[in-house]
Design a protein around this motif. Structure first.
Motif, PDB file in Angstrom:
ATOM      1  N   CYS A  10       0.830  -1.187  -0.019  1.00 41.16           N
ATOM      2  CA  CYS A  10      -0.009   0.015   0.124  1.00 41.16           C
ATOM      3  C   CYS A  10       1.118   1.095   0.019  1.00 41.16           C
ATOM      4  N   ARG A  11       0.325   2.226  -0.837  1.00 42.10           N
ATOM      5  CA  ARG A  11       1.286   3.246  -0.901  1.00 42.10           C
ATOM      6  C   ARG A  11       0.699   4.401   0.335  1.00 42.10           C
ATOM      7  N   VAL A  12       1.757   4.621   1.341  1.00 44.81           N
ATOM      8  CA  VAL A  12       1.384   5.553   2.535  1.00 44.81           C
ATOM      9  C   VAL A  12       2.028   6.875   2.214  1.00 44.81           C
ATOM     10  N   SER A  13       1.018   7.873   2.386  1.00 41.96           N
ATOM     11  CA  SER A  13       1.375   9.248   2.252  1.00 41.96           C
ATOM     12  C   SER A  13       1.598   9.879   3.924  1.00 41.96           C
ATOM     13  N   VAL A  14       2.502  10.200   4.173  1.00 40.89           N
ATOM     14  CA  VAL A  14       2.747  10.935   5.626  1.00 40.89           C
ATOM     15  C   VAL A  14       2.805  12.699   5.341  1.00 40.89           C
ATOM     16  N   ILE A  15       1.835  13.233   5.895  1.00 42.06           N
ATOM     17  CA  ILE A  15       1.846  14.637   5.735  1.00 42.06           C
ATOM     18  C   ILE A  15       2.444  15.075   7.103  1.00 42.06           C
ATOM     19  N   THR A  16       3.326  16.010   7.109  1.00 35.06           N
ATOM     20  CA  THR A  16       4.155  16.678   8.214  1.00 35.06           C
ATOM     21  C   THR A  16       3.941  18.265   8.235  1.00 35.06           C
ATOM     22  N   PRO A  17       3.109  18.892   8.715  1.00 37.99           N
ATOM     23  CA  PRO A  17       2.915  20.245   8.943  1.00 37.99           C
ATOM     24  C   PRO A  17       3.804  20.812  10.079  1.00 37.99           C
ATOM     25  N   VAL A  18       4.579  21.938   9.578  1.00 38.59           N
ATOM     26  CA  VAL A  18       5.424  22.665  10.603  1.00 38.59           C
ATOM     27  C   VAL A  18       5.480  23.944  10.356  1.00 38.59           C
ATOM     28  N   ARG A  19       5.703  24.805  11.373  1.00 36.72           N
ATOM     29  CA  ARG A  19       6.149  26.123  11.382  1.00 36.72           C
ATOM     30  C   ARG A  19       6.904  26.550  12.564  1.00 36.72           C
ATOM     31  N   ASN A  20       8.179  26.940  12.388  1.00 36.58           N
ATOM     32  CA  ASN A  20       9.206  27.155  13.320  1.00 36.58           C
ATOM     33  C   ASN A  20       9.624  26.202  13.974  1.00 36.58           C
ATOM     34  N   GLY A  21       9.814  24.933  13.393  1.00 34.58           N
ATOM     35  CA  GLY A  21      10.274  23.658  14.364  1.00 34.58           C
ATOM     36  C   GLY A  21      11.712  23.323  13.958  1.00 34.58           C
ATOM     37  N   VAL A  22      12.529  24.345  13.802  1.00 33.46           N
ATOM     38  CA  VAL A  22      13.806  23.884  13.430  1.00 33.46           C
ATOM     39  C   VAL A  22      14.278  22.839  14.458  1.00 33.46           C
ATOM     40  N   LEU A  62       6.412  11.203   1.470  1.00 31.02           N
ATOM     41  CA  LEU A  62       6.532  12.304   2.602  1.00 31.02           C
ATOM     42  C   LEU A  62       6.177  13.777   1.905  1.00 31.02           C
ATOM     43  N   VAL A  63       5.198  14.370   2.440  1.00 33.23           N
ATOM     44  CA  VAL A  63       4.477  15.755   2.121  1.00 33.23           C
ATOM     45  C   VAL A  63       4.739  16.683   3.249  1.00 33.23           C
ATOM     46  N   VAL A  64       5.472  17.664   3.084  1.00 35.96           N
ATOM     47  CA  VAL A  64       5.879  18.427   4.054  1.00 35.96           C
ATOM     48  C   VAL A  64       5.221  20.194   3.808  1.00 35.96           C
ATOM     49  N   VAL A  65       4.484  20.418   4.747  1.00 36.23           N
ATOM     50  CA  VAL A  65       3.767  21.707   4.546  1.00 36.23           C
ATOM     51  C   VAL A  65       4.333  22.666   5.665  1.00 36.23           C
ATOM     52  N   ASP A  66       5.112  23.725   5.235  1.00 41.28           N
ATOM     53  CA  ASP A  66       5.814  24.574   6.290  1.00 41.28           C
ATOM     54  C   ASP A  66       5.004  26.060   6.218  1.00 41.28           C
ATOM     55  N   GLY A  67       4.788  26.547   7.069  1.00 42.70           N
ATOM     56  CA  GLY A  67       3.880  27.717   7.233  1.00 42.70           C
ATOM     57  C   GLY A  67       4.694  29.018   7.359  1.00 42.70           C
ATOM     58  N   ARG A  68       5.665  28.965   6.195  1.00 35.94           N
ATOM     59  CA  ARG A  68       6.735  30.142   6.216  1.00 35.94           C
ATOM     60  C   ARG A  68       7.741  30.403   7.407  1.00 35.94           C
ATOM     61  N   SER A  69       8.360  29.411   7.888  1.00 31.89           N
ATOM     62  CA  SER A  69       9.193  29.490   8.932  1.00 31.89           C
ATOM     63  C   SER A  69      10.368  30.277   8.885  1.00 31.89           C
ATOM     64  N   HIS A  70      10.849  31.084   9.831  1.00 28.00           N
ATOM     65  CA  HIS A  70      12.081  31.934   9.915  1.00 28.00           C
ATOM     66  C   HIS A  70      12.974  31.642  10.498  1.00 28.00           C
ATOM     67  N   ASP A  71      13.138  30.254  10.986  1.00 28.59           N
ATOM     68  CA  ASP A  71      14.049  30.067  12.179  1.00 28.59           C
ATOM     69  C   ASP A  71      14.813  28.961  11.632  1.00 28.59           C
ATOM     70  N   GLY A  72      15.185  28.631  10.464  1.00 31.61           N
ATOM     71  CA  GLY A  72      16.023  27.649   9.892  1.00 31.61           C
ATOM     72  C   GLY A  72      15.253  26.163   9.500  1.00 31.61           C
TER      73      GLY A  72
END
Length: 163
Positions: free
Chosen positions: A9-21, A41-51
């Motif tokens: 089975c294909r597994v998609s993992v979504i990782t939301p993050v904001r300023n999580g360096v 792997l799908v990563v959604v960053d909320g426009r982090s500014h910490d690296g």
């Protein structure tokens, strides 16, 4: 699940993050280290500014899709990721969590072995929650801690277009 018999089975993992360096590298590496080979792997960053974005960029060759842009919160970020996910099973791993070794493979096997689970199995820090399953304790005990995987059709039924 849509995968033919014998096909993983294909597994998609979504990782939301904001300023999580301080935690994103461990979260992403725990996903990428999974033994289940058909993993997106799908990563959604909320426009982090910490690296955080730099940490994500170091792993772009193993990330199916990612974006760094403002959003309206974690639910909006998750929905952005869901729109890009192609898996038969969808997982959510927040940037400050990590999967245990083989967590995805074990959860996929549990979902395959128990189609009566109604599409959702969840276990977080030893406490199980479930939908549509009378014998949940027996099944939930097989899942590793901090694993949340759900059949994609259970999300897609409620998916709405983002404006």
């Amino acid at each position: 699940m849509r995968s033919p018999v014998g096909e993983p089975c294909r597994v998609s993992v979504i990782t939301p993050v904001r300023n999580g360096v301080t935690s994103i590298a461990a979260a992403l590496d725990s996903i990428l280290a999974q033994s289940h080979h058909s993993l997106e792997l799908v990563v959604v960053d909320g426009r982090s500014h910490d690296g955080t974005v730099e940490v994500i960029r170091q792993r772009t060759n193993r990330i199916a899709w990612w974006v760094s842009e403002p959003d309206r919160g974690i639910s909006h970020a998750f929905n952005k990721g869901l729109a890009q996910a192609h898996g038969d099973i969808i997982g959510i791993l927040n940037a400050d969590d990590c999967y245990a070794s083989d967590a995805v493979a074990r959860a996929v096997a549990t979902l395959r072995d128990h189609p009566e689970a109604g599409g959702r199995l969840f276990r977080e820090k030893g406490r199980g929650k479930y939908n549509d399953l009378l014998d949940a304790i027996r099944i939930i005990q097989k899942l590793p801690d901090r694993t949340h995987l759900q059949r994609s059709d259970s999300f897609r039924r409620f998916e709405q277009k983002l404006v």
